[in-house]
Design a protein around this motif. Structure first.
Motif: not given
Length: 315
Positions: A246, A253-255, A216, A126, A124, A220, A261
Motif C-alpha cells: 500500500v 491510500f492506494r493499493e 495491506g 483507493t 488502484y 493502513e 508501496g
C-alpha cells in the motif's frame, strides 16, 4: 513455505486450477462458500468435491472464507440459526481436512472512493477520507454502538471457537478495511487496531482464535508493519498472510503493485521468518491491469514476486 490463492466456489474449474498450479500456487482458498447449502452432509459433499478437484491439479484445499452476516454481527433475529450453520461448516471443514477459515466481522463491509490510475494505466483501489465524507452512505447505514459490537463478537466466539478447536480448524479474522477505529455508516469498528485484536484474542482464548494478517490493512493502520508482525507473530496468532503493498496514509491510500508501496517487502518477509511463521502467503488482490482477463497477469506477477521472496529468505 507455501503460496495460497483464491477462487469463488463457482469458479473452481480445471482451467483455473491448472493455471494456478502453473504460476506456482500451492494452496487453494474458496473465497465464498455456497450459501444455499444448509445441511452438514451437503457441506461435507461440497468440500470433498472441491478438495478432490484441487488435488487432481496438484493443489491442496487449505482455506475457506465467509463473511459475518447481519444476523450475527448485528444480533438480529435468526442469529443462533446462522451460528449453527457456521458451526456445521467448521465441522465439515474439519471432516474434509480444510484447516483454516478466513472471516470478517464488519456489518457495513469495506469502503473505497474512485480508483486512481497508476503505472501502465493500471487502476488502484483507493480510499480518500475527504472524498468518503462527501459520499452519501445512507443506503448502507447499519447503526450499532461499540459496546454492542463487542458483545456480539463475544457471543459469536463463545459458540464457534470451541467448535473450531474440536474440529482442528483455525479461525482467521480479517481487519476492517479501511481499518479506522471510528463508526462508518453508523457501525462501530472493532477490528481496526492491534489492541482490538488482542482484546478479541483475550475474550475467548484459544490457539484456534487467530488473525488473518492482511499486510495491506495493517499498513493502513498507520503502524510499522514489521513491528506488527513481531507483535502478533510472537503470540503465534498469524494464521495466514495477505502479502500485499500500500502507498499513503490511513486516510489517503492506494493499493499498489506489490513492489512499489511503502512497505519494504523483503524486510517484512524476514520478520515473518524470524517469528517462526511458516505460511501460507497469498496476494489477496492486485491493481487492475488493462485487458487482463480475470486479473491473470496480476496473479502471476504477484505470485512470482512472493515465490522469489520466499526463496531468498526462507531458503
Amino acid at each position: 513455505m507455501y503460496i495460497q490463492d483464491q477462487l469463488p466456489h463457482n469458479r473452481i474449474t480445471p482451467e483455473n486450477l491448472a493455471y494456478y498450479k502453473a504460476i506456482g500456487v500451492d494452496y487453494l482458498t474458496i473465497n465464498s462458500l455456497p450459501l444455499d447449502l444448509h445441511s452438514y452432509g451437503a457441506m461435507v459433499e461440497f468440500l470433498s468435491g472441491a478438495r478432490s478437484l484441487a488435488e487432481q491439479h496438484g493443489l491442496r484445499l487449505y482455506n475457506a472464507a465467509m463473511s459475518g452476516p447481519d444476523e450475527i454481527t448485528l444480533a438480529l433475529p435468526g442469529r443462533d440459526a446462522k451460528i449453527a450453520e457456521w458451526c456445521d461448516w467448521i465441522r465439515a471443514m474439519g471432516k474434509v481436512g480444510v484447516p483454516t477459515l478466513g472471516y470478517n466481522f464488519k456489518p457495513v463491509g469495506n469502503f473505497r472512493t474512485p480508483a486512481d490510475t497508476g503505472r501502465g494505466q493500471a487502476k488502484y483501489s483507493t480510499f480518500v477520507y475527504a472524498e468518503y465524507e462527501r459520499q452519501d452512505h445512507a443506503d448502507r447505514a447499519k447503526p450499532i454502538a461499540e459496546d454492542a459490537m463487542w458483545a456480539n463478537i463475544d457471543y459469536f466466539h463463545q459458540r464457534i471457537v470451541p467448535v473450531a478447536a474440536e474440529a482442528g480448524v483455525t479461525l482467521a479474522l480479517h481487519p476492517d478495511d479501511p481499518p479506522l477505529p471510528e463508526p462508518m455508516a453508523g457501525a462501530a469498528r472493532i477490528v481496526s487496531t492491534l489492541e482490538q485484536y488482542e482484546r478479541i484474542f483475550a475474550l475467548n482464548p484459544s490457539p484456534n482464535n487467530a488473525m488473518l494478517f492482511c499486510q495491506g490493512c495493517v499498513t493502513e493502520m498507520g503502524i510499522d508493519v514489521c513491528e506488527a508482525i513481531r507483535r502478533i507473530g510472537g503470540q503465534d496468532k498469524i494464521c495466514y498472510v495477505h502479502f500485499r503493498n500500500v502507498r499513503g496514509t490511513p486516510k489517503d491510500f492506494r493499493e499498489v503493485f506489490i513492489d512499489e508501496g511503502d512497505v519494504d517487502m523483503f524486510r517484512a518477509m524476514q520478520n515473518y521468518k524470524d517469528v517462526g511463521f511458516a505460511g501460507p502467503f497469498m496476494m489477496d488482490h492486485t491493481p487492475a491491469i488493462p485487458d487482463d482477463r480475470d486479473q491473470r497477469q496480476g496473479h502471476a506477477y504477484a505470485t512470482g514476486y512472493i515465490r522469489a521472496m520466499i526463496q531468498a529468505i526462507y531458503r
